[in-house]
Write an enzyme that holds these catalytic residues in place. Structure first.
Site, PDB file in Angstrom:
ATOM      1  N   GLU A  66       0.697  -1.147  -0.234  1.00  0.00           N
ATOM      2  CA  GLU A  66      -0.013  -0.059   0.119  1.00  0.00           C
ATOM      3  C   GLU A  66       0.816   1.288  -0.195  1.00  0.00           C
ATOM      4  O   GLU A  66       1.977   1.379   0.302  1.00  0.00           O
ATOM      5  CB  GLU A  66      -0.988   0.090   1.294  1.00  0.00           C
ATOM      6  CG  GLU A  66      -1.854  -1.154   1.323  1.00  0.00           C
ATOM      7  CD  GLU A  66      -2.352  -1.376   2.572  1.00  0.00           C
ATOM      8  OE1 GLU A  66      -3.598  -1.721   2.611  1.00  0.00           O
ATOM      9  OE2 GLU A  66      -1.945  -0.762   3.721  1.00  0.00           O
ATOM     10  N   ASP A 237      -7.336  -4.822  10.772  1.00  0.00           N
ATOM     11  CA  ASP A 237      -7.205  -3.741   9.906  1.00  0.00           C
ATOM     12  C   ASP A 237      -6.887  -4.035   8.547  1.00  0.00           C
ATOM     13  O   ASP A 237      -6.183  -3.391   7.937  1.00  0.00           O
ATOM     14  CB  ASP A 237      -5.786  -3.250  10.510  1.00  0.00           C
ATOM     15  CG  ASP A 237      -4.471  -4.324  10.269  1.00  0.00           C
ATOM     16  OD1 ASP A 237      -4.900  -5.332  10.069  1.00  0.00           O
ATOM     17  OD2 ASP A 237      -3.367  -3.882  10.710  1.00  0.00           O
TER      18      ASP A 237
END
Lengths: 352, 352
Positions: A66, A237
């Protein structure tokens, strides 16, 4: 014709893993976490200033990579971070990262830093900051369920910011509990090793869940959580990774970093997209109420947001400047005449 | 319990500006551009494999900072790049950048490289690669309008890939022309300095426009472009920045890298969103026709796409491995037990 550029603008300060460790120890872990939380708090107070976008994820069968960018209009920052749960089995870090700060006005980078350690610190600092506004008054005891890489950072942050000194530890792997106990020895904690999550939460005013499996798990069930508790849910998460039973969510007041991201990645991915949540920054900025009363169950559904990384990089930049804990990277091409990039390459022969 | 991790996986090879220049000169500029174009061509042939997303831009009044990620499923890459036209007036580079390659299977970075010089090289290599498929047969003369930082790279790439040796140069600033002539001296070109764009295009089979202003400009008007010409439009590469009159676009066959990005950033931002364009990769992969006949006007509307940066980073990684032109950065925290990140920090004291 052209103005004189700032000196050495082509050189980017780089904080390596080794230098980050020296910086953290030099400052002191608790002081570092307290000051870092101050930077995060300051940035949460000016939340509206920031460019906000959910992280840009590249998913694969084995994990995710990411990029998390943000900007306050003067400084731009981004973090590169991966998440590969199976790395653990290969002796690698599940989450690693690095980050960059740049000047918005000219685009030149001003800091490159390792962020594996820094992310662990900022995650813990954000959790403790949230708890400062949400945990019941006088909380002194915290359960930590999941005693992996993040657990000691959480313990140290809650001690630094809230004065928590009693810990109740549980992990499915007893070796993880022992590692956590060992690392926290001499840090001023009173630690109880527990043999189940049920035992761990007994008498704790704060429950931190920070387990690592990438799957829908149920670390906490509804009957385990008494009223008045603050839950610090750190491990859930990413899509498909949650830790709490849905019933707990339904009776908690839920606080999140950035709803568009948390609804995809956090515990609340289990709830309808319009389930009411409070943005943590509104509590910190005094625009919303955090804990209302002693009987309320509060939940911080932590997923980690780009602004926290930005705050962490800002803090490191400011903190490292007066130290020797950085290297200088020749990262940006800087010909005397900006139009003469090709000439600079040609002349490298003679310079060598 | 855990497998032995690959040795030194925490160390990331870093190609500095200085080492990039040494690498380019060591390999030879033309060989570098030819081999780089081969890597780009190979990746364009397997276009469908790539994760494609338009770049993620953070705009400000003075410029833009962008992240350009992509992945082929095995390797992930991204480039950080800024674009600040006003930097030039401050003696800074308008466009600078750096990039990273990582392993998709574990998320660990395997290369960090300067990309200011590398972007100039890949832009030129992509232009020449496109021209290999689109320029008229036997083209020997190219006009270059705009003689800034990208111009010599374009000249060298067109010589390396197409054998172009006759150049007609024009820039509004005569000093830029002289700089370009000086840098290309002894490289095997026959160069004509021109005093207008009109003069520059006379007798050229290929017209490269590579001017720098961030505004709608008209470097080429319709009457200046004869039939059979290939236009390599490089300078129009962000919203509000174009170089060609709309009428030229309307009578050209237009080839682009990635339509969703080019329609926003390229010359074709002047045209309706459904104006027909051909994706360059389909020509390279043999799925579409490039140049059909000698009378056709072809236009490569270059904006620069993430896959080209990916190819360039792949090439540098492969090429640098057998050299000494890189440093080793301690960028990824690598505790012996991946759960013992905190312990690693604590022990840094003793290691020091």
């Amino acid at each position: 014709m052209t103005a004189k550029p700032p000196k050495n603008i082509n050189i980017v300060p780089f904080v390596s893993v080794d230098n980050m460790m020296k910086l953290v120890l030099g400052v002191g872990v608790e002081t570092f976490l307290r000051e870092l939380a101050d930077y995060i708090e300051a940035d949460f107070r000016r939340w509206d200033l920031f460019d906000k976008t959910p992280r840009i994820a590249s998913h694969s069968a084995e994990g995710v990579i990411e990029l998390m960018p943000t900007s306050d209009g003067e400084v731009y920052g981004f973090k590169y971070v991966n998440g590969h749960p199976k790395n653990f089995r290969e002796g690698l870090q599940t989450v690693t990262g690095f980050g960059v700060l740049s000047r918005v006005d000219n685009g030149y980078p001003v800091l490159l830093s390792e962020m594996t350690i820094l992310t662990a610190l900022r995650t813990a600092a954000t959790s403790a900051l949230a708890a400062k506004y949400l945990a019941p008054r006088g909380a002194g005891c915290m359960a930590i369920i999941g005693n992996g890489a993040q657990s000691e950072f959480q313990a140290m942050a809650f001690k630094a910011l809230l004065g928590i000194t009693k810990l109740r530890l549980y992990d499915i792997d007893p070796a993880a509990i022992e590692k956590c106990v060992r690392n926290l020895a001499g840090k001023g904690f009173e630690i109880v090793r527990c043999d189940s999550a049920e035992t761990a939460v007994e008498g704790a005013q704060i429950i931190t869940t920070v387990t690592a499996d990438k799957q829908y798990a149920t670390i906490l069930t509804d009957n385990m959580v008494g009223s008045g508790i603050h839950i610090n849910a750190v491990g859930g998460d990413c899509p498909g990774k949650t830790e709490l039973h849905k019933d707990i969510l339904l009776r908690s007041d839920i606080f999140v970093e950035y709803p568009p991201q948390t609804r995809v990645e956090g515990e609340i991915q289990q709830l309808p997209g319009d389930h009411p949540v409070t943005e943590l920054w509104t509590v910190i900025a005094g625009e919303a109420v955090g804990r209302r009363d002693a009987g309320q169950t509060t939940l911080f559904d932590s997923v980690g947001f780009a602004i926290e990384d930005f705050s962490a990089l800002r803090y490191v930049r400011d903190k490292v400047a007066s130290t020797t804990f950085f290297d200088r990277l020749d990262m940006i091409a800087d010909p005397n005449d900006p139009r003469d990039l090709f000439g600079m390459v040609l002349r490298a022969d003679k310079a060598a």
